[in-house]
Enzyme design. Structure first.
Site, mmCIF file in Angstrom:
data_model
loop_
_atom_site.group_PDB
_atom_site.id
_atom_site.type_symbol
_atom_site.label_atom_id
_atom_site.label_comp_id
_atom_site.label_asym_id
_atom_site.label_seq_id
_atom_site.Cartn_x
_atom_site.Cartn_y
_atom_site.Cartn_z
ATOM 1 N N ARG A 55 -57.008 -77.128 -8.283
ATOM 2 C CA ARG A 55 -56.905 -76.677 -6.819
ATOM 3 C C ARG A 55 -58.157 -77.281 -6.152
ATOM 4 O O ARG A 55 -59.301 -77.618 -6.778
ATOM 5 C CB ARG A 55 -57.080 -75.112 -6.827
ATOM 6 C CG ARG A 55 -55.640 -74.491 -7.350
ATOM 7 C CD ARG A 55 -55.849 -72.855 -7.468
ATOM 8 N NE ARG A 55 -57.059 -72.622 -8.326
ATOM 9 C CZ ARG A 55 -57.959 -72.159 -8.096
ATOM 10 N NH1 ARG A 55 -58.458 -72.228 -6.961
ATOM 11 N NH2 ARG A 55 -58.894 -71.837 -9.148
ATOM 12 N N LYS A 198 -51.260 -69.974 -6.328
ATOM 13 C CA LYS A 198 -52.185 -69.073 -6.006
ATOM 14 C C LYS A 198 -52.123 -68.802 -4.453
ATOM 15 O O LYS A 198 -53.059 -67.860 -4.051
ATOM 16 C CB LYS A 198 -53.545 -70.023 -6.341
ATOM 17 C CG LYS A 198 -53.789 -70.158 -7.903
ATOM 18 C CD LYS A 198 -53.796 -68.897 -8.529
ATOM 19 C CE LYS A 198 -54.273 -68.852 -10.051
ATOM 20 N NZ LYS A 198 -54.095 -67.492 -10.782
#
Length: 529
Positions: A55, A198
């Site tokens: 990420r 997410k």
């Protein structure tokens, strides 16, 4: 289904649209059109995520909008993006997607409780991304798909197209932006699939507290008697490993919501780390890597297609996404009753925190808000000695509201349900990293077993020093010396006192950020020097 039945603003559905394709069809497209894709020896789809193998939290943005501006915890986690800049990103993404020969649409649910679930639509240009979200969201039945209607939230994944760093508030070639008002997420400049997972959690982390229920970054399992436990912990603390218990049903490994009736999993699958994975240590995860699963950024033998899980030459963050029903003791539907035990996991590399402590409600709030663990030497460049890491609510990158809001909601739930809260250290004992030893996994499992059996509920406790923690004097199958860090310490008393003082100061310095919204009782529940 005809294009006219799908309304997703800006997308030209006259293109070759592939909607809710089966895993088999997505395999075929991925292998045909996406370089670097292969089938592993066990049948999983191997895919690569390009330059980004994790990420990009620095590139995450939340749109500043009148309807939500007063709700959001603005700062390093939630950086502001103007509505105008979001529109520019959106148009860039849609223009890119409209040039593709193939577009994939996946419709699924976030949340197993029909009362609170949201409908999520994913629009992307890679079969790998569509299969990933097919695994991570909850898969609708055919009847549910036919009556799906309009989504509550849409992800536009144009990760192959770089963002314009000159757009105000963007700043790099990657951008992950969420607009709560427009109910959209736009991804540019990163093909790492975990951004979508997410992103959905971030949306639920905003919507659920707004609906009066508590979203949690935790794993969850259920015992034979229906008793539910929640496990919080940052990477490397053992959250996934300790919640995968052959004697208990797995409700979920990462994201949950606690309602008036109990808990439900947000996701339809699991996203497990695979570095150094073995059938001996984690058989459930190892055996879940089969047809329908997605393996990311792994190295494999060209001839046999056998994956080398020890090879981290692309990244240490190798992962696999698979439907939760691939875990043999998964509970489907993924819902459970009200939690009876909460376990806060930490990997303390200083050798100071005890293997287990029973927390008061105020201590539970303090340690939940703190979200402590420690990095060890060698895990990151430049880390030569234990380094404290604090992540509020054990999931700071995904918080939308201020951490104290989640903590207050948790406190209320704990009080209403008379929940036991435990601090469990899976890190070092007998000294800091390099001197002491990591607490044996069999001891950590024995401690969790003692929590679930009720043994620790009735145990005798002593008070542990600066942190004022209640530690049991005995736990079945765990040496008594291990339970008290001051007794297990192999160095001098001066070294111990110096190390406990150092860690206490780190806790106190971190908590200053939250002190203005925390009660005096919560502040006093931290270490006292």
């Amino acid at each position: 289904m005809s294009a006219s039945t799908i309304q997703t603003e800006g997308i030209e559905f006259a293109n070759k649209l592939r909607r809710n394709m089966s895993p088999s069809q997505l395999y075929e497209d991925a292998l045909r059109y996406e370089p670097g894709t292969a089938i592993s020896s066990t049948g999983a789809l191997i895919a690569t995520s390009g330059k980004k193998t994790g990420r990009s939290p620095r590139d995450k943005r939340v749109v500043e909008e009148a309807s939500t501006v007063d709700d959001v915890w603005w700062g390093p986690v939630n950086k502001k993006l103007s509505e105008e800049s979001f529109s520019v990103n959106y148009e860039r993404a849609v223009n890119y997607l409209n040039t593709r020969d193939r577009l994939y649409v996946f419709d699924g649910y976030a949340g197993w409780d029909p009362k609170y679930r949201i409908k999520v639509r994913v629009v992307c240009a890679r079969a790998y991304h569509a299969l990933f979200m097919n695994n991570m969201l909850i898969r609708p039945t055919q009847e549910e798909l036919e009556n799906f209607g309009e989504p509550d939230f849409t992800i536009f994944n144009a990760g192959q197209c770089a963002a314009d760093p000159h757009v105000e508030g963007v700043g790099s070639g990657a951008s992950v932006a969420i607009s709560f008002e427009r109910k959209q997420m736009v991804i540019l400049g990163t093909e790492y699939a975990g951004e979508m997972k997410k992103g959905v959690f971030t949306v639920m982390h905003y919507l659920m507290p707004k609906a009066g229920v508590l979203s949690l970054h935790s794993s969850c399992n259920e015992g034979p008697a229906g008793d539910v436990s929640l496990f919080f912990g940052l990477s490397g603390t053992g959250k996934t490993t300790l919640s995968a218990d052959p004697q208990r049903l797995l409700i979920g490994d990462d994201e949950h919501v606690w309602t008036e009736n109990g808990v439900f999993n947000i996701e339809g699958g699991c996203y497990a780390k695979t570095i150094d994975l073995s059938a001996e240590k984690e058989p459930e995860i190892f055996n879940a890597i089969r047809f329908g699963s997605v393996l990311e950024n792994v190295i494999y033998d060209d001839a046999s297609r056998v994956v080398d899980y020890a090879d981290c030459s692309i990244t240490e963050n190798t992962r696999c996404a698979y439907p939760i029903e691939f875990i043999p003791n998964a509970k489907v539907p993924c819902v459970g009753g009200k939690p009876q035990n909460i376990v806060l996991l930490t990997c303390d590399a200083f050798g100071i925190l005890p293997p287990v402590a029973k927390l008061t409600p105020a201590q539970a709030m303090y340690h939940f808000i703190s979200g402590y663990t420690a990095k060890i030497a060698g895990t990151e460049e430049g880390v030569t000695e234990p380094e404290a890491t604090f992540s509020a609510c054990f999931g700071q990158p995904f918080l939308v509201w201020h951490p104290v809001k989640y903590a207050q909601m948790l406190a209320q739930k704990m009080q209403e349900n008379n929940v036991n809260v435990w601090l469990v250290n899976t890190g070092w004992n007998g000294g800091a990293y390099g001197v002491g030893k990591r607490i044996s996994l069999k001891y950590s499992r024995a401690i969790i077993d003692a929590i679930h059996s009720g043994e620790l509920q009735d145990a005798e406790y002593s008070t542990y020093g600066v942190f004022n923690l209640q530690i049991p004097t005995a736990v079945s199958n765990v040496p008594a010396k291990v339970l008290d860090p001051s007794q297990a310490w192999e160095g001098t008393a001066e070294e111990f006192n110096g190390t406990i003082s150092k860690l206490a100061h780190l806790f106190q310095a971190n908590f200053k950020e939250y002190a203005d919204k925390a009660t005096p009782e919560i502040i006093a529940a931290g270490p006292q020097l």
